[in-house]
Design an enzyme around this catalytic site. Structure first.
Site, PDB file in Angstrom:
ATOM      1  N   ILE A 296      -5.321   2.021  -0.191  1.00 18.73           N
ATOM      2  CA  ILE A 296      -5.206   1.384  -1.513  1.00 18.73           C
ATOM      3  C   ILE A 296      -5.387  -0.119  -1.391  1.00 18.73           C
ATOM      4  O   ILE A 296      -6.079  -0.750  -2.201  1.00 18.73           O
ATOM      5  CB  ILE A 296      -3.863   1.749  -2.169  1.00 18.73           C
ATOM      6  CG1 ILE A 296      -3.750   3.274  -2.318  1.00 18.73           C
ATOM      7  CG2 ILE A 296      -3.736   1.082  -3.532  1.00 18.73           C
ATOM      8  CD1 ILE A 296      -2.404   3.754  -2.802  1.00 18.73           C
ATOM      9  N   ASP A 297      -4.763  -0.724  -0.391  1.00 12.08           N
ATOM     10  CA  ASP A 297      -4.978  -2.152  -0.147  1.00 12.08           C
ATOM     11  C   ASP A 297      -6.459  -2.447   0.045  1.00 12.08           C
ATOM     12  O   ASP A 297      -7.014  -3.383  -0.546  1.00 12.08           O
ATOM     13  CB  ASP A 297      -4.219  -2.590   1.107  1.00 12.08           C
ATOM     14  CG  ASP A 297      -2.894  -3.261   0.787  1.00 12.08           C
ATOM     15  OD1 ASP A 297      -2.708  -3.696  -0.366  1.00 12.08           O
ATOM     16  OD2 ASP A 297      -2.051  -3.363   1.691  1.00 12.08           O
ATOM     17  N   GLN A 298      -7.102  -1.687   0.916  1.00 15.01           N
ATOM     18  CA  GLN A 298      -8.495  -1.968   1.232  1.00 15.01           C
ATOM     19  C   GLN A 298      -9.405  -1.740   0.021  1.00 15.01           C
ATOM     20  O   GLN A 298     -10.314  -2.535  -0.248  1.00 15.01           O
ATOM     21  CB  GLN A 298      -8.950  -1.118   2.416  1.00 15.01           C
ATOM     22  CG  GLN A 298      -8.168  -1.412   3.694  1.00 15.01           C
ATOM     23  CD  GLN A 298      -8.959  -1.081   4.940  1.00 15.01           C
ATOM     24  OE1 GLN A 298     -10.000  -1.668   5.205  1.00 15.01           O
ATOM     25  NE2 GLN A 298      -8.461  -0.134   5.713  1.00 15.01           N
TER      26      GLN A 298
ATOM     27  N   ASP B 108       0.822  -1.210   0.000  1.00 11.95           N
ATOM     28  CA  ASP B 108       0.000   0.000   0.000  1.00 11.95           C
ATOM     29  C   ASP B 108       0.857   1.262   0.000  1.00 11.95           C
ATOM     30  O   ASP B 108       0.646   2.173  -0.806  1.00 11.95           O
ATOM     31  CB  ASP B 108      -0.923  -0.028   1.223  1.00 11.95           C
ATOM     32  CG  ASP B 108      -1.820   1.194   1.303  1.00 11.95           C
ATOM     33  OD1 ASP B 108      -2.979   1.094   0.876  1.00 11.95           O
ATOM     34  OD2 ASP B 108      -1.367   2.243   1.800  1.00 11.95           O
TER      35      ASP B 108
END
Length: 398
Positions: free
Chosen positions: A170-172, A142
């Site tokens: 961004i990951d989520q 991320d």
């Protein structure tokens, strides 16, 4: 409500984006098997802080992203482990993987190989920069994509240095894209009987999150300045210092500005040519902010939250996580779920933010200990007792 009941998902992913996608599928009733390397498992199992219990321990990030799954510790570096994974994938509906580009293919679980044996399979591949292009081999977390995408350069106070958004957006968001893509692919499969190869990446998610920021850049021809808690296209729309602590006031339209001016007994501000429209206020940004700051400083944050609530202006105190978790609105919406982990004791977790027919959300099964369901999972996929014993003997099964 479990609309995905009966759906078989093999989750080979790790860390956050893929595991969150798998968790959300599990929340909706899918049978999600988390396939992990023996001994270590998902990286986040070892990330502190830890919940220690009489039957083991688990990292907090792991606990947040792996409920409603079963764990199979399978060594995909062994021929036996690879064969077992392919055999399971032949019966599965969805496979999720987040290996570096080319690794899934070397392990025999790439989309082409698995879908050749199971054309109904939906194969979801998650990567840092995408599986093609000059950065296809690039590794991405991320924070790497916050830096690469320009998000970090936009974040923070005007004179400050690069700032990481600390909740891994961004990951989520990539997990959400994978989740929605899989649901769409399931609808298409219902019409055609065919699965597909689905691909998402942190880079493309980050770029999509910057849609309106890029549009503004293209129109202005200039890079955005850091704006702290504010917004370069709206004013006043940021945190202000009340007499005791900060408060966020979001005046995002001219109607709201008129309400504010009338509410504070200064109706002339709504007709002042410097402040009449949002465009005027943005053009006189510093002057507008200074004016509102002088007004807000005279009263407490609670005063302004109540005041704005009465006249219909969006406003919030700058809460801490503790204040959020304890807020009665969170309790009323059932966003914090409590459950009992057989090895770790009582735990809390954040619910999936979807509610069906007003029914309460609940944890069907806790985040699993590493390999806790190995034999059970394999038996469910048709492996005999002798075959399971052979996998153990070969060192493929943890």
């Amino acid at each position: 409500m479990t609309p995905l009941a009966g759906l078989k998902v093999l989750d080979f992913s790790k860390v956050l984006a893929g595991p969150l996608c798998g968790q959300w599928l599990g929340d909706l009733g899918a049978d999600v098997v988390k396939v992990e390397p023996p001994g270590t498992g998902d990286d986040t199992r070892g990330w502190p802080p830890f919940r220690e219990g009489p039957g083991g321990r688990a990292g907090a990030v792991f606990l947040a992203a792996n409920r409603n799954k079963r764990s199979l510790a399978l060594d995909l570096k062994t021929p036996e482990g690879q064969a077992a994974a392919r055999r399971m994938a032949a019966e599965a509906d969805v496979v999720i993987e987040s290996y570096a580009t080319g690794v899934a293919e070397r392990l025999g679980i790439g989309a082409e190989a698995l879908r050749a044996a199971n054309p109904r399979l939906i194969h979801c591949s998650i990567s840092g920069f995408g599986r093609s292009g000059p950065l296809a081999q690039g590794l991405g977390y991320d924070v790497i994509l916050q830096a690469f995408s320009g998000i970090m350069a936009m974040t923070g106070e005007r004179e400050g240095g690069p700032i990481r958004s600390p909740f891994s957006p961004i990951d989520q968001a990539t997990g959400m894209q994978a989740f929605s893509g899989i649901l769409a692919a399931l609808l298409e499969r219902g019409r055609t009987g065919q699965g597909c190869r689905l691909e998402v990446s942190l880079l493309e998610t980050a770029t999509a999150l910057l849609g309106y920021s890029l549009q503004i850049f293209w129109e202005k021809g200039a890079l955005p300045e850091k704006s702290g808690s504010g917004h370069e296209s709206l004013c006043p729309y940021q945190a202000f210092e009340a007499s005791d602590r900060p408060v966020l006031i979001g005046i995002a339209s001219d109607n709201l500005w008129r309400r504010f001016a009338a509410g504070i007994g200064r109706p002339e501000l709504a007709e002042d040519p410097r402040f009449r429209t949002n465009a005027d206020r943005v053009a006189h940004f510093a002057e507008t902010v200074a004016l509102v700051q002088d007004i807000v400083r005279a009263e407490s944050a609670d005063h302004w939250v109540a005041f704005c609530g009465r006249i219909g202006i969006p406003c919030a105190a700058i809460n801490t996580l503790a204040e959020l978790a304890a807020h009665p609105q969170i309790a009323a919406r059932g966003m914090v779920m409590q459950y009992e982990h057989p090895a770790l004791g009582p735990l809390k977790t954040v619910a999936q933010p979807i509610q069906f027919d007003g029914k309460p959300r609940q944890v069907r099964s806790p985040p699993p200990l590493l390999g806790a369901h190995g034999a059970e999972v394999l038996q469910g996929y048709g492996f005999s007792t002798a075959e399971i014993a052979a996998l153990r003997e070969a060192g493929a099964l943890g």
